[in-house]
Design an enzyme around this catalytic site. Structure first.
Site, PDB file in Angstrom:
ATOM      1  N   HIS A  23      -1.715   0.560  -5.674  1.00 40.73           N
ATOM      2  CA  HIS A  23      -0.268   0.565  -5.452  1.00 40.73           C
ATOM      3  C   HIS A  23       0.313   1.973  -5.362  1.00 40.73           C
ATOM      4  O   HIS A  23       1.488   2.136  -5.010  1.00 40.73           O
ATOM      5  CB  HIS A  23       0.429  -0.228  -6.559  1.00 40.73           C
ATOM      6  CG  HIS A  23       1.613  -0.996  -6.079  1.00 40.73           C
ATOM      7  ND1 HIS A  23       2.458  -0.537  -5.076  1.00 40.73           N
ATOM      8  CD2 HIS A  23       2.101  -2.212  -6.437  1.00 40.73           C
ATOM      9  CE1 HIS A  23       3.414  -1.420  -4.865  1.00 40.73           C
ATOM     10  NE2 HIS A  23       3.229  -2.448  -5.678  1.00 40.73           N
ATOM     11  N   ARG A  24      -0.478   2.985  -5.659  1.00 41.70           N
ATOM     12  CA  ARG A  24      -0.009   4.355  -5.426  1.00 41.70           C
ATOM     13  C   ARG A  24       0.020   4.672  -3.939  1.00 41.70           C
ATOM     14  O   ARG A  24       0.771   5.539  -3.491  1.00 41.70           O
ATOM     15  CB  ARG A  24      -0.936   5.365  -6.121  1.00 41.70           C
ATOM     16  CG  ARG A  24      -0.978   5.293  -7.631  1.00 41.70           C
ATOM     17  CD  ARG A  24      -2.039   6.221  -8.175  1.00 41.70           C
ATOM     18  NE  ARG A  24      -3.371   5.915  -7.647  1.00 41.70           N
ATOM     19  CZ  ARG A  24      -4.465   6.636  -7.904  1.00 41.70           C
ATOM     20  NH1 ARG A  24      -4.383   7.708  -8.702  1.00 41.70           N
ATOM     21  NH2 ARG A  24      -5.630   6.281  -7.395  1.00 41.70           N
TER      22      ARG A  24
END
Length: 488
Positions: free
Chosen positions: A460-461
């Site tokens: 999710h980064r």
């Protein structure tokens, strides 16, 4: 040979454990392809080792005669540890035996060694006990009173030599030789603490089943332990454990398996990934009936005659096509080494597709390089070759590095779906579930269709929820309607 493994003669060349790829620090000696006294040619395979990534055959950089094997099979040593010495000029006459043997831990044996001219042991023949109570061996002298028993050895004439006592847990050993053939001791001797006699496949079977070969009795006249002997030992062990449980007695009910090689690297990589990258996993159920129908039609075409068109092949091709519209899934998060420094997302303009494969050595992920440039037939051929090499244990470390995206086929085990962990250095991984008949609504009517579940784990980064959802939907659309590939 001195304690550092440096050659003591210009004729003697030492070969040390190399780095088999990408900074690996250790490797296990699986088996020697040569014995002491064998003649070597340049590039002849002399030993097979197992790193954390692959089993690798090491060729000899020297020509000559094997002088000493410094590490036993089954021992893990650090990169740079001497493992073999070669006499590069055997025609010049016999060499003196090395004064000390380097053990598997890379440290020379601490037992003092007598030179051939010292004390009453000078000139002693191999296997003879000198006046000071030591036994002459091919690697010097050892104490006759040490407690660790070794296998009996045979000289060139075939006479059985007394087992030598070794001064440290791992030392240089010389295989027993009868003529030109290496021999192990009899199985009867194995029950008294000496090495058992069994073929490599039988040894592996015993290791996988948790059976100590030294406790197995051979049913053959020559003492060789067979597969049936191992299987009988397993059955006896199981029966004994069940009987002990039924009468309330205690016994060994656990097995301890060393974490090393592929399992060690997999454990470290998965922990690093799970606690570094914030994982998000999404799921999608897909009607893949059109894909399965296309598969049947393509099988009849000549260009697909020699390849296997599995559902995984279609999924791999769909992943490459869908990544064109969502390139973030084929990228990597690059953290700055400096505190407060600038982090980067590195978008890859190519796809090196990792294909997870279950093998006897554990989970391997060989990589198809530039997979996005392959058509369906090319993808099928590449997957066939890589997975066959992985299961045969011949995949090189280079073939399992540099991946940018991975796919795993949990459906081959009958599993519907899962939450795969991202491989370090990547940002996403797709899991393909099993394909089953299931009720499905088609044009307002209930029908039986071929259905499977997809799951996507992403970092999710790097990948937002919208991007991950779009990518997974694109992969599903391509599998449910392969004709959409013309629009990608």
């Amino acid at each position: 040979m001195n304690a550092t493994g440096t050659a003591t003669s210009a004729r003697l060349q030492t070969f040390s454990m190399p780095d088999a790829g990408e900074g690996l620090t250790e490797a296990e000696v699986l088996n020697w392809r040569v014995a002491v006294g064998d003649l070597l040619t340049v590039n002849q395979v002399m030993v097979e080792i197992e790193t954390a990534k692959a089993a690798v055959e090491l060729p000899s950089p020297f020509a000559g005669r094997v002088h000493a094997l410094l590490v036993e099979p089954g021992v893990t040593v650090q990169v740079g540890t001497p493992i073999i010495t070669v006499d590069t000029d055997p025609s010049a006459g016999a060499l003196e035996p090395p004064p000390a043997a380097t053990g598997g831990n890379g440290v020379a044996n601490a037992e003092p060694q007598a030179s051939p001219g010292e004390g009453s042991g000078a000139g002693a023949k191999i296997g003879e006990v000198s006046a000071d109570g030591r036994i002459a061996t091919l690697v010097g002298y050892t104490s006759a009173g040490a407690s660790t028993a070794r296998r009996p050895r045979r000289g060139a004439s075939g006479a059985v030599l007394e087992p030598t006592a070794m001064p440290s847990p791992v030392t240089c050993t010389v295989p027993a030789v009868v003529g030109d053939q290496e021999r192990e001791p009899t199985a009867a001797a194995s029950l008294s603490g000496r090495a058992p006699l069994a073929a490599p496949p039988v040894r592996k079977l015993a290791k996988d089943l948790g059976i100590e070969l030294g406790t197995v009795r051979s049913g053959r006249a020559d003492g060789v332990i067979s597969r049936s002997d191992v299987e009988n030992a397993v059955a006896a062990k199981t029966t004994g454990a069940a009987a002990a449980t039924s009468v309330g007695t205690s016994g060994p009910r656990e097995r301890r398996i060393p974490v090393k090689g592929v399992r060690k690297m997999t454990a470290a990589a998965m922990v690093a990934s799970a606690f570094t990258a914030p994982h998000v996993t999404e799921f999608l159920t897909v009607d893949v009936t059109p894909m399965m129908e296309l598969r049947q039609r393509l099988r009849r075409r000549p260009e697909f005659a020699d390849v296997t068109l599995s559902p995984l092949t279609f999924a791999a091709r769909a992943v490459c096509l869908a990544a064109r519209r969502t390139p973030e899934v084929n990228s990597a998060f690059e953290a700055s080494p400096e505190v407060g420094g600038q982090d980067h997302i590195v978008l890859k303009e190519f796809i090196n597709l990792g294909i997870a494969a279950a093998t006897p050595r554990g989970l391997l992920v060989p990589v198809i390089r530039d997979a996005d440039r392959l058509d369906l037939a090319g993808m099928a051929a590449a997957m066939r070759d890589l997975t066959a090499a992985a299961r045969a244990g011949t995949t090189t470390p280079a073939q399992m590095s540099g991946g940018t995206f991975s796919i795993t086929n949990v459906g081959v085990f009958g599993v519907d779906t899962g939450t795969p962990i991202i491989n370090p250095g990547e940002s996403a991984i797709v899991a393909l579930g099993s394909i089953k008949d299931a009720p499905w609504v088609v044009d307002g009517h209930l029908a039986v269709r071929k259905v499977c579940q997809l799951s996507l784990s992403f970092d999710h980064r790097v990948v937002d929820g919208q991007q991950g959802s779009q990518f997974l939907a694109d992969v599903g659309a391509l599998l449910s309607d392969p004709g959409l590939a013309l629009a990608f």
